[in-house]
Design a protein around this motif. Structure first.
Motif, mmCIF file in Angstrom:
data_model
loop_
_atom_site.group_PDB
_atom_site.id
_atom_site.type_symbol
_atom_site.label_atom_id
_atom_site.label_comp_id
_atom_site.label_asym_id
_atom_site.label_seq_id
_atom_site.Cartn_x
_atom_site.Cartn_y
_atom_site.Cartn_z
ATOM 1 N N GLY A 1 -39.491 3.910 118.535
ATOM 2 C CA GLY A 1 -39.358 4.290 117.133
ATOM 3 C C GLY A 1 -39.560 3.114 116.203
ATOM 4 N N VAL A 2 -39.050 1.933 116.579
ATOM 5 C CA VAL A 2 -39.277 0.730 115.769
ATOM 6 C C VAL A 2 -40.763 0.388 115.733
ATOM 7 C CG1 VAL A 2 -38.842 -1.747 115.622
ATOM 8 C CG2 VAL A 2 -36.964 -0.187 116.156
ATOM 9 N N LEU A 3 -41.430 0.444 116.893
ATOM 10 C CA LEU A 3 -42.860 0.151 116.926
ATOM 11 C C LEU A 3 -43.663 1.181 116.127
ATOM 12 C CD1 LEU A 3 -43.239 -0.932 120.655
ATOM 13 C CD2 LEU A 3 -43.343 -2.402 118.637
ATOM 14 N N ALA B 1 -45.331 0.333 129.549
ATOM 15 C CA ALA B 1 -44.483 -0.698 128.943
ATOM 16 C C ALA B 1 -45.314 -1.899 128.502
ATOM 17 C CB ALA B 1 -43.414 -1.131 129.936
ATOM 18 N N ARG B 2 -46.309 -2.261 129.302
ATOM 19 C CA ARG B 2 -47.185 -3.370 128.890
ATOM 20 C C ARG B 2 -47.952 -3.020 127.617
ATOM 21 N NH1 ARG B 2 -47.802 -3.787 134.572
ATOM 22 N NH2 ARG B 2 -49.697 -2.516 134.545
ATOM 23 N N MET B 3 -48.333 -1.751 127.483
ATOM 24 C CA MET B 3 -49.009 -1.330 126.250
ATOM 25 C C MET B 3 -48.088 -1.463 125.047
ATOM 26 S SD MET B 3 -51.634 1.766 126.866
ATOM 27 C CE MET B 3 -53.249 1.355 127.515
ATOM 28 N N LEU B 4 -46.824 -1.161 125.230
ATOM 29 C CA LEU B 4 -45.877 -1.308 124.127
ATOM 30 C C LEU B 4 -45.685 -2.783 123.768
ATOM 31 C CD1 LEU B 4 -43.262 1.390 125.169
ATOM 32 C CD2 LEU B 4 -44.857 1.502 123.250
ATOM 33 N N ARG B 5 -45.699 -3.653 124.780
ATOM 34 C CA ARG B 5 -45.635 -5.095 124.493
ATOM 35 C C ARG B 5 -46.861 -5.533 123.691
ATOM 36 N NH1 ARG B 5 -45.306 -8.543 129.719
ATOM 37 N NH2 ARG B 5 -47.440 -7.759 129.904
ATOM 38 N N ARG B 6 -48.027 -5.037 124.092
ATOM 39 C CA ARG B 6 -49.255 -5.347 123.347
ATOM 40 C C ARG B 6 -49.170 -4.806 121.923
ATOM 41 N NH1 ARG B 6 -54.196 -2.340 125.695
ATOM 42 N NH2 ARG B 6 -53.548 -3.551 127.529
ATOM 43 N N SER B 7 -48.602 -3.608 121.776
ATOM 44 C CA SER B 7 -48.448 -3.026 120.449
ATOM 45 C C SER B 7 -47.603 -3.923 119.555
ATOM 46 C CB SER B 7 -47.817 -1.637 120.557
ATOM 47 O OG SER B 7 -47.526 -1.108 119.284
ATOM 48 N N GLY B 8 -46.483 -4.440 120.090
ATOM 49 C CA GLY B 8 -45.634 -5.325 119.303
ATOM 50 C C GLY B 8 -46.375 -6.568 118.848
ATOM 51 N N LEU B 9 -47.187 -7.141 119.740
ATOM 52 C CA LEU B 9 -47.964 -8.332 119.386
ATOM 53 C C LEU B 9 -48.974 -8.023 118.277
ATOM 54 C CD1 LEU B 9 -48.605 -9.652 123.014
ATOM 55 C CD2 LEU B 9 -47.240 -10.804 121.267
ATOM 56 N N ALA C 1 -49.985 5.440 123.203
ATOM 57 C CA ALA C 1 -50.197 5.594 124.643
ATOM 58 C C ALA C 1 -48.977 5.142 125.436
ATOM 59 C CB ALA C 1 -51.431 4.808 125.073
ATOM 60 N N GLY C 2 -48.394 4.007 125.050
ATOM 61 C CA GLY C 2 -47.224 3.512 125.760
ATOM 62 C C GLY C 2 -46.036 4.450 125.657
ATOM 63 N N SER C 3 -45.828 5.027 124.497
ATOM 64 C CA SER C 3 -44.691 5.934 124.328
ATOM 65 C C SER C 3 -44.893 7.212 125.134
ATOM 66 C CB SER C 3 -44.481 6.259 122.843
ATOM 67 O OG SER C 3 -45.594 6.954 122.311
ATOM 68 N N TRP C 4 -46.140 7.735 125.177
ATOM 69 C CA TRP C 4 -46.388 8.902 126.018
ATOM 70 C C TRP C 4 -46.097 8.571 127.480
ATOM 71 C CZ3 TRP C 4 -51.790 9.093 123.477
ATOM 72 C CH2 TRP C 4 -51.692 9.688 122.218
ATOM 73 N N GLY C 5 -46.596 7.404 127.916
ATOM 74 C CA GLY C 5 -46.406 7.029 129.309
ATOM 75 C C GLY C 5 -44.949 6.996 129.704
ATOM 76 N N LEU C 6 -44.111 6.332 128.913
ATOM 77 C CA LEU C 6 -42.701 6.232 129.251
ATOM 78 C C LEU C 6 -42.000 7.584 129.162
ATOM 79 C CD1 LEU C 6 -41.536 2.869 127.634
ATOM 80 C CD2 LEU C 6 -42.380 3.304 129.945
ATOM 81 N N SER C 7 -42.314 8.353 128.127
ATOM 82 C CA SER C 7 -41.618 9.634 127.955
ATOM 83 C C SER C 7 -41.992 10.634 129.042
ATOM 84 C CB SER C 7 -41.915 10.227 126.573
ATOM 85 O OG SER C 7 -43.254 10.673 126.480
ATOM 86 N N LEU C 8 -43.185 10.491 129.627
ATOM 87 C CA LEU C 8 -43.619 11.403 130.677
ATOM 88 C C LEU C 8 -43.197 10.940 132.073
ATOM 89 C CD1 LEU C 8 -47.194 12.214 129.352
ATOM 90 C CD2 LEU C 8 -45.334 13.847 129.581
ATOM 91 N N HIS C 9 -43.107 9.615 132.293
ATOM 92 C CA HIS C 9 -42.866 9.091 133.633
ATOM 93 C C HIS C 9 -41.391 8.866 133.950
ATOM 94 C CE1 HIS C 9 -47.102 8.763 133.917
ATOM 95 N NE2 HIS C 9 -47.234 7.650 133.240
#
Length: 436
Positions: free
Chosen positions: A234-236, A291-299, A339-347
């Motif tokens: 949500g922050v991202l 999760a790596r995609m979310l890290r990339r998103s933050g950067l 993409a990262g949020s979908w991945g985590l919410s689905l997996h």
């Protein structure tokens, strides 16, 4: 003649944008229809609420905020219904209710009626996203779910643009009749969504799953790691109020750029999302990859904030290109975040709890919708360059925190599944084979 690699790459990219025949294409049609109605109503409703119903700006703002809170309160209970009865039935009922509720706007004459309708609509609309995600989890294999979600986001933007274009015509007319037409077309769009949902393959209803036998998974609201990841996502997702609220205000108050550039930035964002969301989602098919995609998103989102900070009080000839560059970087962060949020919410949800956990994950979006506009405006517009730097630091830290937390959440899921005697990630035996 040898094939041209560039031509093949373009063909592959274009083919990825088109959902496969079967459930994916039906979901795409549903998404376009819903997005058209959503774009039509969202793009014109605030003005019509004031000019046609006679509400003040304060009443509109308070009513929509209260409605947003109502929507957040019901996402988890409705998700539990999806776990009990399958996601298709609650989703169908939510679309049918939205058709009735939007049509009812034609009879609203004051604030009380507006508040009740807005709250009920918010409950149905807010729950529809986690229900669609639960349906995606049910219908498609693990390696297909993120790609299908990305395709749905691309076609959603197409539908939203179409709805916004229709709204422009309604606003040009500006009469009570035009408002009624907007409400009724939106109602018709959601009635069509209900029909499409009803016509989804009947075998999907056979998987009204329950939790595996044995030890029962904990409530999603008590899963600290999952709730934390939802809030970090949500922050991202603050990229949304940055683009639609803070940046327009920043342009007119702190830069020499013309205000019209804001429309160009919004168009750039929409076109890039339509074109590249599917391609940008590769790699989110597993929890660590997501999760790596979310890290990339933050950067990336932190970088775009720093670019926007530079545009303060510099000549327009320099500020405008920097605003375009910053928006392009923001879009890259947006694509990775989605993409990262979908991945985590689905997996990450345990077997039999997909609906509830999708409802919990929607709380992160609720955080963005309720607190995001105020926070990003207070920082970026209120504090100038320093505010952008603080915002960049917040986004960077949120992204960096996702991989270790996701690893911990995945380990906890595997441990719980082992204790329940169910291998982590095992597909329900009653789950139908997804259509190709």
């Amino acid at each position: 003649m040898a094939s041209n690699p560039a031509v093949n790459a373009v063909r592959s990219w274009a083919s990825d944008l088109v959902p496969a025949r079967g459930p994916a294409r039906r979901l795409a049609v549903l998404t376009v229809v819903q997005a058209t109605g959503f774009g039509l109503f969202l793009s014109s409703s605030a003005i019509f609420f004031r000019s046609t119903i006679g509400l003040s700006a304060g009443q509109v703002g308070f009513g929509l905020s209260a409605a947003g809170l109502a929507g957040m309160l019901f996402t988890v209970p409705i998700g539990r219904l999806a776990d009990r009865y399958g996601p298709r039935l609650p989703l169908l009922l939510s679309y049918a209710a939205l058709a009735v509720l939007f049509a009812a706007y034609c009879g609203v004459t004051g604030f009380a009626g507006f508040l009740v309708l807005a709250a009920l609509i918010s409950v149905c609309e807010t729950s529809s996203h986690p229900l669609r995600m639960a349906l995606t989890h049910q219908v498609f294999q693990e390696d297909e779910r993120v790609r299908v979600s990305a395709q749905m986001r691309s076609v959603f933007n197409v539908g939203f643009m179409l709805g916004a274009a229709i709204a422009g015509g309604a606003l040009a007319v500006g009469s009570r009749t035009a408002f009624y037409a907007v409400a009724l077309i939106t109602a018709l769009a959601h009635a069509c969504c209900a029909l499409i949902t009803w016509r989804l393959p009947a075998q999907e209803e056979a998987k009204a799953v329950g939790a595996p036998k044995g030890a029962q998974p904990r409530s999603g609201l008590r899963d600290f790691r999952f709730v934390s990841l939802a809030l970090l996502c949500g922050v991202l997702e603050f990229y949304q109020p940055i683009l639609t609220v803070a940046l327009p205000l920043w342009i007119i108050t702190h830069t020499e750029a013309p205000s019209s550039v804001n429309a160009v930035l919004l168009l750039l964002d929409t076109v890039l999302v339509i074109a590249f969301q599917v391609a940008a989602s590769r790699g989110a098919e597993t929890a660590p990859g997501a999760a790596r995609m979310l890290r990339r998103s933050g950067l990336l989102l932190a970088a775009c904030c720093l670019v926007f900070a530079v545009t303060q009080d510099i000549p327009a000839v320099v500020a405008v290109p920097l605003l375009l560059v910053g928006t392009a970087v923001l879009v890259l962060g947006e694509l990775s975040q989605a993409a990262g949020s979908w991945g985590l919410s689905l997996h990450l949800p345990p077997e039999g709890k997909q609906g509830e956990y999708q409802g919990v994950f929607a709380l992160g979006r609720g955080l963005q919708q309720t607190a995001g506009p105020f926070l990003v405006t207070a920082l970026a517009v209120g504090q100038g360059r320093l505010g952008w730097v603080i915002l960049a630091a917040v986004l960077l830290l949120a992204g960096l925190a996702c991989p270790p937390l996701a690893r911990s959440a995945e380990a906890a899921k595997a441990k719980a599944a082992s204790a329940a005697g169910t291998p982590a990630g095992e597909r329900n035996a009653a789950e139908p084979e997804p259509a190709r």
